[in-house]
Design a protein around this motif. Structure first.
Motif, PDB file in Angstrom:
ATOM      1  N   TYR A 343       8.150 -29.780   0.558  1.00  0.00           N
ATOM      2  CA  TYR A 343       7.588 -28.431   0.449  1.00  0.00           C
ATOM      3  C   TYR A 343       6.079 -28.540   0.293  1.00  0.00           C
ATOM      4  CZ  TYR A 343       7.370 -29.219  -4.659  1.00  0.00           C
ATOM      5  OH  TYR A 343       7.102 -29.710  -5.909  1.00  0.00           O
ATOM      6  N   LEU A 344       5.386 -27.413   0.380  1.00  0.00           N
ATOM      7  CA  LEU A 344       3.941 -27.365   0.200  1.00  0.00           C
ATOM      8  C   LEU A 344       3.605 -26.625  -1.085  1.00  0.00           C
ATOM      9  CD1 LEU A 344       2.540 -26.562   3.769  1.00  0.00           C
ATOM     10  CD2 LEU A 344       2.885 -28.788   2.685  1.00  0.00           C
ATOM     11  N   GLU A 345       2.531 -27.078  -1.711  1.00  0.00           N
ATOM     12  CA  GLU A 345       2.040 -26.455  -2.937  1.00  0.00           C
ATOM     13  C   GLU A 345       0.630 -25.934  -2.669  1.00  0.00           C
ATOM     14  OE1 GLU A 345       2.160 -27.956  -7.479  1.00  0.00           O
ATOM     15  OE2 GLU A 345       0.705 -29.027  -6.238  1.00  0.00           O
ATOM     16  N   LEU A 346       0.463 -24.613  -2.693  1.00  0.00           N
ATOM     17  CA  LEU A 346      -0.846 -23.982  -2.566  1.00  0.00           C
ATOM     18  C   LEU A 346      -1.391 -23.786  -3.972  1.00  0.00           C
ATOM     19  CD1 LEU A 346      -2.955 -22.573  -0.686  1.00  0.00           C
ATOM     20  CD2 LEU A 346      -1.691 -20.453  -1.089  1.00  0.00           C
ATOM     21  N   ARG A 347      -2.579 -24.366  -4.239  1.00  0.00           N
ATOM     22  CA  ARG A 347      -3.069 -24.474  -5.612  1.00  0.00           C
ATOM     23  C   ARG A 347      -4.307 -23.618  -5.892  1.00  0.00           C
ATOM     24  NH1 ARG A 347      -1.639 -29.187  -8.078  1.00  0.00           N
ATOM     25  NH2 ARG A 347      -3.757 -29.653  -8.783  1.00  0.00           N
ATOM     26  N   SER A 348      -4.628 -22.696  -4.985  1.00  0.00           N
ATOM     27  CA  SER A 348      -5.905 -21.981  -5.080  1.00  0.00           C
ATOM     28  C   SER A 348      -5.764 -20.546  -5.593  1.00  0.00           C
ATOM     29  CB  SER A 348      -6.583 -21.961  -3.705  1.00  0.00           C
ATOM     30  OG  SER A 348      -5.728 -21.420  -2.723  1.00  0.00           O
ATOM     31  N   VAL A 349      -4.674 -20.238  -6.271  1.00  0.00           N
ATOM     32  CA  VAL A 349      -4.409 -18.858  -6.707  1.00  0.00           C
ATOM     33  C   VAL A 349      -4.845 -18.667  -8.161  1.00  0.00           C
ATOM     34  CG1 VAL A 349      -2.661 -17.065  -6.956  1.00  0.00           C
ATOM     35  CG2 VAL A 349      -2.448 -18.772  -5.122  1.00  0.00           C
ATOM     36  N   ASP A 350      -5.654 -17.657  -8.396  1.00  0.00           N
ATOM     37  CA  ASP A 350      -6.079 -17.314  -9.757  1.00  0.00           C
ATOM     38  C   ASP A 350      -4.981 -16.572 -10.512  1.00  0.00           C
ATOM     39  OD1 ASP A 350      -8.593 -18.374  -9.440  1.00  0.00           O
ATOM     40  OD2 ASP A 350      -9.651 -16.455  -9.402  1.00  0.00           O
ATOM     41  N   VAL A 351      -5.032 -16.694 -11.833  1.00  0.00           N
ATOM     42  CA  VAL A 351      -4.262 -15.795 -12.703  1.00  0.00           C
ATOM     43  C   VAL A 351      -5.040 -14.483 -12.772  1.00  0.00           C
ATOM     44  CG1 VAL A 351      -3.370 -15.411 -15.025  1.00  0.00           C
ATOM     45  CG2 VAL A 351      -3.377 -17.734 -14.053  1.00  0.00           C
TER      46      VAL A 351
END
Length: 542
Positions: A343-351
């Motif tokens: 799977y892919l993990e997108l890590r650029s999302v803010d809270v």
């Protein structure tokens, strides 16, 4: 710019209905700081009522003892993922120590220097000691302030049935899968080629995520070390901000490598094999500055796992990360080498302080569509100079994303953010309609329209709304304190999933039992355990 994607979209819509993606899975990992009643980072231990931070798969900690991490299992759709995340919040909020709350935004609360950011504790088992030593290393190498930043990771996988279809759409790209030679999972070679193809395409447009969803344009002054210089504007004595910023978390003061000690941590993204080779090289090559620092301190305590350029592969920071599930005791990079990408993990999302769970349904739907954009995109190697351009684009958007006529470096040269974003979103319109065909509502078309509106009017972006709300509240601190506690009340007033609550209670007990057992089974010699663990890399040392 995206004529080929439009053509493939037409082929896709002509040859299949959206049920071909019905087996897609998505998951969310949300970090959030525990704070005391004054808005200062909590100094208490991870609450025992939440189970073992080492062994609880759904409620754990990240770098610090106060940085909670909520992890949903793989979910069938966006609504299921959001509902599960809400349930995790409800479970946690009921079990926090008196006076504590959750700081519902990415940039940290009040910090009293590095010492106030307590490294996570995981007990005396082999894995527990290793996790703590790794975090000591992160603190020593990059400083603890950076490790107090919170984010959301979006995990996504496509069903097995989607990859033969991808092969039809990308015959040349699919041919590369035959070169992978995965020793333990040859059946996963096509999917691995496809996921790495998606990784490259996501990295080319990942700047769009902080523009559309960035919610960290301001910081508390205590995040900056005393005397540190910054080009951020001063709002008042407690608040600094970027007037056109979107996501300082993704910018120069965010999660990144130190640059005071020369170190090459570049990783090629032209081929999956080269990606693996470079990660292996970084986890097996000493870095002089880290070697001089020493692996243990004068008391014999590990202050880093080793003196390599990367202690372990997870130390490689990237906005998109291809992932495989490791077996017990297996290094994640070995799992990737043997079985490819799962799977892919997108890590650029803010809270986001604008949403009680930290993000919303329409946002998750847009992230899904961005994954499909990458799935349909062209297959071309990601050269080092293009990777540098991608990095500059992300930094520009992080600090100046809402600046009128901001220019980015596109595939064909300089282009305005507005023009580039519009091209990406326009090509997704038939995809959104296609996905909505099997739904009872118009989630994807509604989500896409919301994003188009933000491109036309930057005042609709979360970052612009956060700054407006901050001005109304009087400071970054006031805004986050007020909204975080209001949102906690909102979460607690939502319907409770009783079945999930029972499941989480069971996880608390089983995780505590698992930690006790792991500590009973701990190796008598931790040094020998580490040596054995890292011996997995012996075949890949240069």
């Amino acid at each position: 710019m995206y004529t080929n994607i439009s053509q493939r979209t037409r082929e896709l819509l002509d040859s299949a209905d959206s049920s071909v993606l019905s087996g897609s899975k998505l998951g969310l990992e949300k970090e959030t700081l525990r704070i005391d009643e004054n808005g200062t980072i909590a100094q208490t231990d991870h609450p025992a009522a939440l189970g073992s931070a080492l062994c609880n798969a759904q409620v754990t900690t990240d770098f610090s003892e106060a940085l909670l991490e909520m992890v949903t299992p793989p979910c069938d759709n966006a609504a299921q993922a959001i509902d599960h995340l809400v349930g995790l919040h409800q479970f946690i909020l009921q079990r926090l120590p008196d006076g504590e709350g959750l700081w519902n935004t990415s940039m940290p609360c009040i910090l009293n220097g590095d010492a106030s950011i307590r490294i996570g504790k995981y007990g005396t088992s082999d894995n527990g000691q290793m996790k703590q030593a790794y975090r000591r290393g992160l603190g020593s190498r990059y400083g603890r302030r950076m490790q107090a930043i919170a984010g959301i990771h979006f995990n996504y996988s496509l069903p097995v049935e989607a990859w033969p279809l991808w092969k039809q759409l990308h015959p040349q790209a699919a041919a590369e899968s035959a070169q992978l030679k995965l020793p333990d999972a040859p059946e996963n070679e096509l999917a691995t080629a496809g996921y790495f193809h998606m990784t490259r395409n996501l990295m080319r447009v990942v700047w769009l995520v902080p523009y559309l969803f960035g919610a960290s344009p301001a910081i508390c002054q205590t995040f900056l070390p005393s005397g540190a210089d910054s080009d951020l504007e001063t709002y008042n004595r407690t608040t600094r901000y970027a007037p056109f910023g979107t996501s300082l978390r993704m910018g120069e003061i965010g999660y990144r490598y130190k640059e005071d000690a020369p170190i090459d941590l570049s990783v090629r993204h032209d081929r999956f094999e080269h990606y693996l080779q470079d990660i292996f090289a970084h986890v097996t090559t000493d870095h002089p500055a880290y070697k001089e620092m020493g692996v243990k301190n004068a008391e014999g305590v590990y202050q880093q796992l080793n003196a390599k350029k990367l202690q372990i592969e997870n130390e490689y920071y990237s906005s998109v990360r291809p992932k495989q599930i490791a077996t017990k005791g297996e290094m994640p990079i070995i799992a990737l080498k043997k079985r490819g990408v799962r799977y892919l993990e997108l890590r650029s999302v803010d809270v986001s302080i604008l949403d009680a769970p930290g993000l919303n349904l329409e946002q998750v739907a847009m992230l899904e569509m961005l994954m499909l954009f990458a799935w349909l995109g062209d297959n071309s190697p990601l050269a080092p100079e293009e990777m540098q351009a991608n990095k500059r684009n992300v930094y520009a958007v992080a600090h100046r994303g809402r600046e009128p006529n901001l220019m980015l470096q596109g595939p064909g040269g300089n282009i305005t953010l507005k023009a580039w974003a519009s091209e990406i979103l326009d090509v997704l319109q038939p995809i959104a309609q296609w996905l909505d065909n099997d739904n009872d509502d118009d989630l994807y078309t509604r989500s896409l329209q919301l994003q188009m509106d933000k491109v036309e009017d930057p005042s609709l972006t979360p970052s612009a709304q956060v700054i407006e709300r901050m001005f109304d509240s009087g400071s970054f601190y006031n805004m986050v304190m007020e909204d975080s506690f209001v949102q906690s009340e909102q979460l607690m007033n939502m319907p409770v999933n009783k079945a999930l609550e029972v499941e989480l209670e069971k996880l608390v007990k089983s995780s505590l039992d698992s930690q006790v057992q792991a500590e009973k089974n701990a190796s008598p010699n931790f040094d020998a355990f580490l040596e054995n663990y890292f011996s997995q890399l012996d075949p890949y040392r240069s």
